[in-house]
Design an enzyme around this catalytic site. Structure first.
Site, PDB file in Angstrom:
ATOM      1  N   GLU A 185       3.314  64.407  24.127  1.00 15.72           N
ATOM      2  CA  GLU A 185       4.610  63.849  23.742  1.00 15.72           C
ATOM      3  C   GLU A 185       4.389  62.544  22.989  1.00 15.72           C
ATOM      4  O   GLU A 185       5.300  61.738  22.826  1.00 15.72           O
ATOM      5  CB  GLU A 185       5.500  63.632  24.965  1.00 15.72           C
ATOM      6  CG  GLU A 185       4.914  62.776  26.058  1.00 15.72           C
ATOM      7  CD  GLU A 185       5.716  62.851  27.344  1.00 15.72           C
ATOM      8  OE1 GLU A 185       6.710  62.126  27.459  1.00 15.72           O
ATOM      9  OE2 GLU A 185       5.339  63.648  28.242  1.00 15.72           O
ATOM     10  N   CYS A 216       6.080  66.336  30.479  1.00 13.34           N
ATOM     11  CA  CYS A 216       4.902  66.520  31.328  1.00 13.34           C
ATOM     12  C   CYS A 216       4.653  67.980  31.696  1.00 13.34           C
ATOM     13  O   CYS A 216       3.693  68.286  32.391  1.00 13.34           O
ATOM     14  CB  CYS A 216       5.030  65.679  32.604  1.00 13.34           C
ATOM     15  SG  CYS A 216       5.059  63.919  32.293  1.00 13.34           S
ATOM     16  N   HIS A 253       2.871  67.424  40.569  1.00 14.31           N
ATOM     17  CA  HIS A 253       2.764  66.594  39.368  1.00 14.31           C
ATOM     18  C   HIS A 253       2.952  65.116  39.737  1.00 14.31           C
ATOM     19  O   HIS A 253       3.774  64.779  40.585  1.00 14.31           O
ATOM     20  CB  HIS A 253       3.799  67.027  38.330  1.00 14.31           C
ATOM     21  CG  HIS A 253       3.845  66.103  37.164  1.00 14.31           C
ATOM     22  ND1 HIS A 253       2.747  65.862  36.375  1.00 14.31           N
ATOM     23  CD2 HIS A 253       4.838  65.309  36.690  1.00 14.31           C
ATOM     24  CE1 HIS A 253       3.073  64.986  35.445  1.00 14.31           C
ATOM     25  NE2 HIS A 253       4.327  64.632  35.616  1.00 14.31           N
TER      26      HIS A 253
END
Lengths: 421, 86
Positions: free
Chosen positions: A93, A125, A252
């Site tokens: 990103e 993500c 995550h």
């Protein structure tokens, strides 16, 4: 909206497809989080003990997302790998170009074959996880039986403005080699649960700008783990006892504190634990996954895999154990899936030398940190730019010269220039 | 929705975040922190309550609060259209 249960699937096939090797490049520089908190008036104890952040990885002036990606993957790849990689996907990103993909530079500097398909993907993500699943599906198709796939996530934070997010963010490249002979972890193919939900939580609406609502993102992430887990259970099609089905769990890691929250959410709901009981469960099942992430800060899509590496290397697990993995990307898409560890996985991850690479980063002062982050901003959208060579004295000699790393030489009339150190 | 209704929502989310809390004993003149909520707990409690009440309050306004009463008033006023950022 269709939301009926997915059909039950048979257990994963014996033909393994999964993560064969991992490579990490955690930047040349590191900032101690105590130094950052002292300078910004933040609560150091809270950041270290509740959010689980000890350091922030910082790009050197001669680094960018291309060099992070290449320097993550290059040490991991053998000559045979270079011959067999036929698919390269780079997730980011933080891309410096809106048309030319980061993957084109990565393909070139890694020396991949001309017939290796390459492209760049973006989904905050989640991008690297989505890319990995697609690459695994491509490998599973058998179209190219000898092929391997390379998935790389490369990102850097844009927040260095004194806000609370500054203390939990970082930068790094993480590379995954996928094959039909995975030496780290075989994907439990078909066992995945996805929950996609549109939300503007964290986003980058213009080059150099990272903004949004961190609290909204936190809730969306935590909602996602429940929805994605439920979808996963439906796909598995048999009873899933959270206690016994998984030997360990990875979530995550925007920052460790949120990863911990995700486990508490599932452990309390599935096992009926108190908060204290769930925290003890997390310490046994997941805390080791933060070993490396707490030393880099949030590294975006690569964070999930850095956490898996930390867990495999430092957790009380081994070959044959199943690990549940949760991925979340702002915007948003959440996915819960599982892998089964290979025998010898710990040795393969250890060979990546992640801990020693983290140790080798140069610790910088707040003044140097501010200067380096300002250099990143100065390079953004620049027509002509030369990275300053004097922001961190001696860095070139200590970290690059003769060490075979790719370095960013600047921008000339919008053309980016790179060279080997 | 009455102020008591808003208080009940906040206390429900606090009880979910903190082990062993009897909702009947919560004193609104005290802070969330005094009941053992840490910074992430507070985000979950406040954000969860806002989501359930379907209101949104700027973080800057939340940062000024010192106790549960203040939070309840802010949420209630916002819900009633008298506050900021409805």
């Amino acid at each position: 909206m269709a939301s009926g249960p997915a059909p039950a699937l048979p257990p994963p096939a014996a033909d393994a497809i999964g993560i064969d090797a991992i490579g990490v490049y955690p930047c040349a520089l590191t900032l101690d989080i105590g130094d950052l908190c002292a300078a910004r008036g933040l609560d150091t104890a809270n950041v270290r003990e509740r959010l689980f952040c000890d350091e922030r990885s910082v790009m050197g002036p001669q680094e960018d997302v291309v060099t992070l990606a290449v320097n993550a993957a290059k040490p991991m790849l053998t000559a045979e790998d270079l011959e067999r990689v036929r698919l390269l996907i780079v997730a980011t990103e933080s891309a410096p170009d809106q048309e030319k993909p980061v993957s084109s530079w990565v393909h070139h500097f890694l020396g991949l074959r001309p017939d290796c398909r390459n492209f760049e993907v973006k989904h905050a993500c989640y991008g690297a996880t989505g890319a990995m699943q697609l690459a695994a599906g491509w490998l599973a198709s058998g179209i190219d039986p000898d092929a391997k796939a390379l998935v790389i996530n490369t990102d850097h934070a844009l927040r260095h403005d004194g806000g609370p997010e500054e203390a939990v963010l970082g930068a790094a490249g993480v590379a995954l080699l996928l094959s039909r002979t995975p030496r780290i972890a075989a994907l439990d193919l078909g066992w995945h649960g996805v929950h996609a939900h549109e939300v503007a939580d964290i986003f980058r609406p213009a080059p150099g700008v990272e903004t949004g609502d961190a609290d909204e993102s936190l809730l969306s992430y935590l909602d996602g783990v429940e929805f994605a887990y439920d979808a996963y259970v439906r796909r598995v099609g048999q009873p899933v006892d959270f206690e016994t089905f998984f030997a360990a769990n990875v979530y995550h890691v925007p920052f460790g504190g949120l990863s911990q929250r995700a486990h508490l959410k599932l452990a309390r709901r599935e096992l009926g634990l108190t908060k204290a009981g769930a925290e003890a469960h997390w310490a046994r099942r997941s805390k080791a996954s933060l070993t490396y992430n707490r030393r880099t800060g949030g590294i975006y899509g690569g964070a999930t895999f850095l956490a898996l590496a930390g867990l495999v290397e430092h957790g009380a697990i081994g070959g044959g154990d199943r690990v549940g993995i949760y991925s979340y990307g702002s915007g948003s898409c959440a996915e819960f899936y599982s892998v089964t560890l290979a025998d010898g996985a710990r040795d393969v991850v250890a060979a990546a030398g992640i801990g020693s690479q983290l140790d080798r980063r140069r610790r910088i002062s707040m003044r140097e940190y501010d200067a380096c982050e300002q250099a990143v901003q100065a390079a953004t959208c620049a027509r002509d730019y030369t990275p300053p060579d004097d922001l961190v004295p001696g860095l070139r000699a200590s970290h690059y010269d003769g060490q075979g790393r790719l370095v960013f030489r600047g921008v000339r009339n919008y053309y980016r220039e790179y060279a080997w150190s | 929705m009455t102020r008591e209704d808003v208080l009940a929502v906040v206390v429900k989310h606090l009880a979910n975040a903190v082990d062993g809390l009897d909702p009947a004993t919560v004193d609104p003149t005290r802070s969330l922190k005094e009941y053992g909520a840490n910074s992430l707990d507070i985000v979950e409690v406040v954000s969860g309550a806002m989501r359930e009440l379907k209101v949104k309050v700027p973080r800057a306004e939340l940062n000024k609060l010192t106790n549960i009463d203040g939070l309840v008033s802010l949420l209630h006023d916002t819900k009633s259209g008298a506050g900021v950022g409805a």
